[in-house]
Write a protein that holds these residues in place. Structure first.
Motif, short mmCIF file in Angstrom:
data_model
loop_
_atom_site.label_atom_id
_atom_site.label_comp_id
_atom_site.label_asym_id
_atom_site.label_seq_id
_atom_site.Cartn_x
_atom_site.Cartn_y
_atom_site.Cartn_z
N ARG A 1 1.20 -1.63 -0.13
CA ARG A 1 0.32 0.22 -0.06
C ARG A 1 1.61 1.33 0.54
N SER A 2 1.85 1.39 1.32
CA SER A 2 3.11 2.61 0.45
C SER A 2 3.62 2.43 -0.10
N GLY A 3 4.02 1.57 -0.81
CA GLY A 3 5.01 1.61 -1.38
C GLY A 3 6.63 1.82 -0.75
N LYS A 4 6.69 1.88 0.39
CA LYS A 4 7.97 1.92 1.04
C LYS A 4 8.45 0.53 1.88
N PRO A 5 9.64 0.31 1.72
CA PRO A 5 10.23 -0.69 2.56
C PRO A 5 10.37 -0.95 3.97
N ARG A 6 10.00 -1.75 4.82
CA ARG A 6 9.66 -2.26 5.84
C ARG A 6 11.23 -3.01 6.11
N THR A 7 12.05 -3.26 7.61
CA THR A 7 12.43 -4.10 7.96
C THR A 7 11.89 -4.58 9.07
N VAL A 8 12.18 -6.52 9.54
CA VAL A 8 11.67 -6.66 11.05
C VAL A 8 13.44 -7.47 11.23
N LYS A 9 13.34 -7.91 11.90
CA LYS A 9 14.39 -7.59 12.71
C LYS A 9 15.00 -9.46 13.20
N SER A 10 15.56 -10.32 12.89
CA SER A 10 15.33 -11.99 13.65
C SER A 10 14.37 -12.26 14.56
N ARG A 11 13.31 -12.27 13.39
CA ARG A 11 12.65 -13.41 13.56
C ARG A 11 12.72 -14.95 13.38
N LYS A 12 12.83 -16.32 14.37
CA LYS A 12 12.55 -17.14 14.34
C LYS A 12 11.69 -18.17 12.71
N ALA A 13 12.10 -18.50 12.15
CA ALA A 13 11.50 -19.42 11.05
C ALA A 13 11.17 -20.28 12.04
N PRO A 14 10.05 -20.85 10.84
CA PRO A 14 9.58 -23.23 11.32
C PRO A 14 11.07 -23.97 11.68
N ASP A 15 12.18 -22.92 10.08
CA ASP A 15 12.62 -24.76 10.45
C ASP A 15 13.76 -24.66 11.27
N GLY A 16 13.83 -23.37 12.32
CA GLY A 16 14.39 -24.10 13.45
C GLY A 16 15.73 -22.58 13.74
N ARG A 17 15.38 -21.95 12.49
CA ARG A 17 16.98 -20.44 12.17
C ARG A 17 16.39 -19.06 12.38
N SER A 18 16.92 -17.95 12.50
CA SER A 18 16.38 -16.95 12.60
C SER A 18 16.95 -16.26 11.36
N TYR A 19 15.98 -15.55 11.13
CA TYR A 19 15.78 -14.65 9.79
C TYR A 19 15.33 -13.38 10.39
#
Length: 555
Positions: free
Chosen positions: A120-138
């Motif tokens: 909607r906004s056309g602006k980038p966004r970042t979220v830090k260190s989310r733990k994914a179902p594979d057990g690793r963090s991204y």
């Protein structure tokens, strides 16, 4: 999908230079009459030309990067592309399907509201260190991309999801947080173990205290409080704050609190106690600074006598709700040296409430310290109830929460106004001793009459008269006028005190069989529950003893 229709701004991409230099080779020429040239070879030290970024194929780049890349387009986020790293992490994903069903890992990470926002906004966004179902963090960066024809509407816009594996960083950060939590737990445990587990309960005061550690490891400091019964009905009250954080501050606090209790047993004036603490603090750690307020309550005087080493002022609320602030004298913090502390006083009449506290209760980063003290005064002026109720109310009014950025210690004491049957249990009687041979018989007769009127049993009556006789005889022999006998009873004990103008303190000693004196203090120490002596302000001394009253003998 025709991937050339999409243009993504990749991290580090550079636009083609405005002008490019083309190198061309000139054909060999033969001059007339010259020897035919051999096969021409180009010899040069220049490196072969490097293709510009724009000449690279985007898909080949995305397929080879180690980060996870996915491209979705349209309002329902249909899958346009996933790279090899993404497929390796989460498996193959069907193109053209709705991402909410086909990319469940993004749903588990809560990224779909973020995708909607980016689209909607056309602006980038970042979220830090989310733990994914594979057990690793991204760490996920969602960047808007538009179709090649330049249309910018939401229907013509996609979102490029770029995920960087930060598992090692996240695990290192978690180990650090775990270590900090353990250090904080150790500091809090040490801090609480060094504070009094149960407050002493003076006869004439009602007391409550609380300690709140700060919400972070750095906020666990060296705040402490203490209540020390001095005997003779007097009580010492202490509040202090060791500058610094963690286990070290708590350990220094424990040493200072132990020293305060030892010095208090000497029954010294408040400023002399702080003078001794000042030297000790410098010996413990010359770089460690501490503030402290030490006060003594004597029910016969109706006031707090105190001394302060850089600490915040004591507040007293009288029975009408008026709040007084104990201002001067205040010396520098403990450990600085070179300062002679002095004592001051503030009224504490029956019905009054006093508050001793540390700076965590009133100090805020965005406000002046005086404003915090003034707010505490306003809260105290309307605070009624038991000391514990007042203590809790003051903490709440100051906005102290579990994530508060500093530790807080509060000590609340009340001098109740006793009336009716309870008031009958707290009585005083005094006699001025003018000296001469008739002083001792007069004192014995006075004590006998008072103890009889207070309906003490015969055995306690006789012990009280004997103690009175010995203390008065000691004062007449070794002291100087003015002399005074004071009897006091509480709901727990009988207190007998004799004051005179000589500041030489008596001591208990073993009298030889042939000695004609030296047995008076020994007799008092034997028959009484406790005894002691102290120098009085302005010169002179007080010698006292007390007898515990069994509950069965109370009226």
């Amino acid at each position: 999908m025709n991937f050339t229709r999409w243009s993504a701004r990749l991290p580090g991409t550079q636009r083609r230079a405005a002008a490019r230099t083309e190198q061309t080779a000139s054909p060999d020429r033969q001059g007339e009459g010259s020897v035919p040239a051999a096969r021409a070879e180009q010899v040069t030290d220049e490196a072969p030309p490097v293709p510009a970024v724009d000449e690279l194929r985007v898909r080949e780049v995305l397929d080879r990067v180690p980060s996870l890349v996915a491209l979705v387009h349209g309002p329902d986020h249909r899958i346009a592309y996933v790279n090899d790293a993404y497929r390796t992490a989460f498996g193959a994903r069907p193109l053209g399907e709705r991402a909410r069903e086909a990319l469940p890992e993004l749903d588990a990470l809560g990224l779909f509201p973020l995708l909607d926002q980016v689209q909607r906004s056309g602006k980038p966004r970042t979220v830090k260190s989310r733990k994914a179902p594979d057990g690793r963090s991204y760490t996920f960066t969602c960047t808007p991309v538009a179709q090649g024809d330049g249309k910018g509407g939401s229907n013509g816009r996609g979102v490029l999801v770029f995920a960087t594996d930060v598992t090692d960083h996240a695990e290192a950060a978690e180990r650090l947080r775990t270590s900090e939590r353990r250090q904080r737990e150790t500091a809090v445990t040490l801090q609480r173990s060094l504070l009094p587990q149960e407050l002493e309960e003076p006869d004439d005061l009602r007391i409550a205290a609380t300690y709140h550690p700060g919400g972070t490891e750095a906020a666990v400091g060296g705040d402490w409080y203490d209540v020390i019964t001095l005997g003779g009905g007097r009580t010492a009250l202490v509040i202090g704050d060791v500058m610094g954080r963690g286990v070290r501050a708590a350990a220094v606090m424990g040493q200072l609190r132990t020293a305060v209790r030892a010095y208090a047993r000497l029954d010294l004036p408040p400023h002399e106690v702080l003078q001794l603490l000042d030297g000790l603090a410098a010996e413990i750690d010359a770089n460690q600074i501490a503030t402290c307020a030490y006060a003594v309550h004597d029910p016969n005087e109706g006031k707090l006598v105190y001394a302060s080493a850089g600490h915040l002022p004591i507040l007293v609320r009288d029975e009408n709700g008026t709040v007084l602030r104990a201002e001067e004298p205040t010396g520098p913090p403990l450990g600085t040296g070179g300062w002679m502390h002095t004592s001051g006083s503030i009224p504490l009449s029956p019905g009054s409430t006093a508050v001793l506290y540390t700076d965590g209760l009133v100090e805020r980063r965005d406000a002046d310290l005086d404003e915090g003290i003034a707010a505490l005064e306003r809260a105290l002026s309307g605070a009624t109830g038991t000391p514990q109720v007042v203590c809790d109310r003051l903490v709440r009014s100051a906005g102290v929460t579990p994530d508060h950025d500093d530790d807080v210690a509060v000590l609340v004491l009340q001098h109740p106004a006793r009336t009716g049957p309870e008031g009958e249990l707290f009585r005083n009687a005094a006699l001025e001793l003018l000296g001469g041979v008739e002083a001792a018989p007069r004192a014995r007769a006075f004590a006998s009459g008072v103890l009889t009127s207070w309906r003490f049993p015969a055995d306690l009556h006789d012990l009280g008269v004997l103690a009175t006789s010995e203390l008065v005889a000691n004062s007449l022999q070794h002291g100087t006028p003015p002399m005074r006998l004071r009897l006091r009873r509480t709901d727990r004990r009988l207190i007998i005190e004799v004051t005179d103008g000589d500041d030489h303190l008596p001591r208990r000693r073993r009298a030889e069989p042939g000695d004609e004196s030296g047995r008076g203090i020994a007799i008092v120490a034997t028959i009484a529950s406790n005894w002691g002596c102290r120098r009085t302000p302005g010169g002179g001394k007080a010698v006292w003893c007390e007898f515990a009253l069994p509950r069965t003998q109370l009226p």
